[in-house]
Design an enzyme around this catalytic site. Sequence first.
Site, PDB file in Angstrom:
ATOM      1  N   LYS A  46       0.313  -1.073   0.031  1.00 10.33           N
ATOM      2  CA  LYS A  46      -0.191   0.003  -0.184  1.00 10.33           C
ATOM      3  C   LYS A  46       1.140   1.518  -0.210  1.00 10.33           C
ATOM      4  O   LYS A  46       0.369   2.013  -1.015  1.00 10.33           O
ATOM      5  CB  LYS A  46      -1.029   0.121   1.165  1.00 10.33           C
ATOM      6  CG  LYS A  46      -1.417  -0.869   1.036  1.00 10.33           C
ATOM      7  CD  LYS A  46      -3.314  -1.002   2.725  1.00 10.33           C
ATOM      8  CE  LYS A  46      -3.224  -2.779   2.200  1.00 10.33           C
ATOM      9  NZ  LYS A  46      -4.724  -2.672   3.261  1.00 10.33           N
ATOM     10  N   GLN A  54      -4.588  -2.189   8.907  1.00  7.32           N
ATOM     11  CA  GLN A  54      -4.868  -2.769   8.806  1.00  7.32           C
ATOM     12  C   GLN A  54      -5.710  -4.187   9.389  1.00  7.32           C
ATOM     13  O   GLN A  54      -5.755  -3.952  10.459  1.00  7.32           O
ATOM     14  CB  GLN A  54      -3.774  -3.462   8.217  1.00  7.32           C
ATOM     15  CG  GLN A  54      -3.015  -4.144   7.837  1.00  7.32           C
ATOM     16  CD  GLN A  54      -4.001  -4.540   6.451  1.00  7.32           C
ATOM     17  OE1 GLN A  54      -3.474  -3.289   5.987  1.00  7.32           O
ATOM     18  NE2 GLN A  54      -3.675  -6.020   5.574  1.00  7.32           N
ATOM     19  N   ASP A 104     -11.322   2.499   3.166  1.00  3.35           N
ATOM     20  CA  ASP A 104     -11.222   0.775   3.139  1.00  3.35           C
ATOM     21  C   ASP A 104     -12.853   0.528   3.167  1.00  3.35           C
ATOM     22  O   ASP A 104     -13.445  -0.524   2.209  1.00  3.35           O
ATOM     23  CB  ASP A 104     -10.150   0.185   4.377  1.00  3.35           C
ATOM     24  CG  ASP A 104     -10.092  -0.409   4.576  1.00  3.35           C
ATOM     25  OD1 ASP A 104      -9.229  -0.454   5.540  1.00  3.35           O
ATOM     26  OD2 ASP A 104      -9.327  -1.358   3.133  1.00  3.35           O
TER      27      ASP A 104
HETATM   28  N1  LIG Z   1      -7.598  -2.810   6.281  1.00  5.37           N
HETATM   29  C1  LIG Z   1      -7.936  -3.624   5.922  1.00  5.37           C
HETATM   30  N2  LIG Z   1      -6.965  -4.782   6.328  1.00  5.37           N
HETATM   31  C2  LIG Z   1      -7.680  -5.986   5.039  1.00  5.37           C
HETATM   32  C3  LIG Z   1      -7.902  -5.570   3.714  1.00  5.37           C
HETATM   33  C4  LIG Z   1      -8.466  -4.631   3.180  1.00  5.37           C
HETATM   34  O1  LIG Z   1      -8.955  -4.018   2.401  1.00  5.37           O
HETATM   35  N3  LIG Z   1      -7.901  -3.592   4.200  1.00  5.37           N
HETATM   36  N4  LIG Z   1      -7.689  -7.481   2.834  1.00  5.37           N
HETATM   37  C5  LIG Z   1      -7.239  -8.200   3.265  1.00  5.37           C
HETATM   38  C6  LIG Z   1      -5.736  -8.478   2.790  1.00  5.37           C
HETATM   39  N5  LIG Z   1      -5.500  -6.738   1.515  1.00  5.37           N
HETATM   40  C7  LIG Z   1      -5.130  -5.710   1.931  1.00  5.37           C
HETATM   41  O2  LIG Z   1      -5.320  -5.210   2.765  1.00  5.37           O
HETATM   42  C8  LIG Z   1      -4.489  -7.727   0.623  1.00  5.37           C
HETATM   43  C9  LIG Z   1      -4.838  -8.724   0.599  1.00  5.37           C
HETATM   44  C10 LIG Z   1      -3.717  -9.230  -0.916  1.00  5.37           C
HETATM   45  C11 LIG Z   1      -2.913  -8.360  -1.656  1.00  5.37           C
HETATM   46  C12 LIG Z   1      -2.031  -8.795  -2.486  1.00  5.37           C
HETATM   47  O3  LIG Z   1      -1.463  -8.136  -3.251  1.00  5.37           O
HETATM   48  N6  LIG Z   1      -2.103 -10.575  -3.040  1.00  5.37           N
HETATM   49  C13 LIG Z   1      -0.908 -10.372  -3.997  1.00  5.37           C
HETATM   50  C14 LIG Z   1       0.088 -11.556  -3.397  1.00  5.37           C
HETATM   51  C15 LIG Z   1       1.020 -10.701  -2.452  1.00  5.37           C
HETATM   52  C16 LIG Z   1       1.855 -11.581  -1.421  1.00  5.37           C
HETATM   53  O4  LIG Z   1       3.311 -11.882  -2.077  1.00  5.37           O
HETATM   54  O5  LIG Z   1       1.793 -12.040  -0.369  1.00  5.37           O
HETATM   55  C17 LIG Z   1      -1.922 -11.525  -4.792  1.00  5.37           C
HETATM   56  O6  LIG Z   1      -2.634 -11.735  -4.662  1.00  5.37           O
HETATM   57  O7  LIG Z   1      -1.221 -11.138  -5.810  1.00  5.37           O
HETATM   58  C18 LIG Z   1      -3.189  -7.311  -1.446  1.00  5.37           C
HETATM   59  C19 LIG Z   1      -4.072  -6.970   0.402  1.00  5.37           C
HETATM   60  C20 LIG Z   1      -6.968  -8.597   4.373  1.00  5.37           C
HETATM   61  N7  LIG Z   1      -7.454  -7.096   5.646  1.00  5.37           N
END
Ligand SMILES: Nc1nc2c(c(=O)[nH]1)N[C@@H](CN(C=O)c1ccc(C(=O)N[C@@H](CCC(=O)O)C(=O)O)cc1)CN2
Length: 281
Positions: free
Chosen positions: A52, A96, A119
């Site tokens: 982020k 988060q 969010d």
């Molecule tokens: N405050 C928040 N917490 C959480 C959220 C949210 O939207 N707001 N969502 C999820 C986690 N999340 C963002 O925070 C999130 C999950 C996955 C990815 C992402 O880019 N995944 C990649 C792999 C990344 C890696 O190497 O692990 C992919 O799927 O290609 C971004 C954001 C729970 N918490």
Amino acid sequence: MAKLIDGKRISAEIKDELKREVAEWKEKGKEAALAVIQVGNDPASSVYVRNKKRACEYIGIGSLNYELPEETTEAELLDLIAELNAKKEVSGILVQLPLPKHMDEDKVIRAIDPAKDVDGFHPQNVGALVIGQKGFVSCTPAGIIELLKRNDIEIDGKHCVVVGRSNIVGKPMALLMLRENATVTVTHSHTTNLKEICKQADILIVAIGKNQFITADYVKEGAVVIDVGIHRDENNKLSGDVKFDEVEPLASAITPVPGGVGPMTIAMLMNNCVETMRYTI
Ligand SMILES: Nc1nc2c(c(=O)[nH]1)N[C@@H](CN(C=O)c1ccc(C(=O)N[C@@H](CCC(=O)O)C(=O)O)cc1)CN2
């Protein structure tokens, strides 16, 4: 052979579009800054928080990161949020998730100024989504809509089955699909005939947090399959809630993990941050 829905490419496209837009707003004297609070040191959360921060830097908005120890009290966190709510230069705030067990996530989310809730988790923003009014929409569901639209996948009139009813994905996802005129079925842990319902889906969106749970016998030939899950094995290899190799040959389109929905969460968070520039006087 399913069409691969490339979230990595589309999220990069969106961030490039936002980078150009931010430059224009900054020429007009507008600024934005995202405050990200992480409590504890969950490794996955640290990856997402880092991504982020990098995204903010890439599109050209400010980012303030607060890394608090696991033992931070709920009162201390609420005090920090109150401080950030009052700071004019902070246009977006997120905490988060998940938080340590001693904290009440709903209470913490309610403490964020809804106008800075990028969010889209605050009840005021969720309520706005329910009644079709303006407000921040949560990033993962918004990212899925963007993936479908930018791949010219028809939603209107289609039967969409959402597997999972979480506050941050399942429920807002159902509401967004409804807004796009899909016919929506929401399933959950008490659904008795899950397989039969899933097999009726034109668009199957899986957000249950169970590693590779959805196998080929849950999927109708030609369905669009969206995998929101993210799991790491002992070698740090990522997988989703869908058994990709088994389901991909059946589907007409499918998102991979990694590289599907995940990156879109970040891109749509950036869009929500830029939204604060579009609507500030
Ligand atoms: N405050 C928040 N917490 C959480 C959220 C949210 O939207 N707001 N969502 C999820 C986690 N999340 C963002 O925070 C999130 C999950 C996955 C990815 C992402 O880019 N995944 C990649 C792999 C990344 C890696 O190497 O692990 C992919 O799927 O290609 C971004 C954001 C729970 N918490």
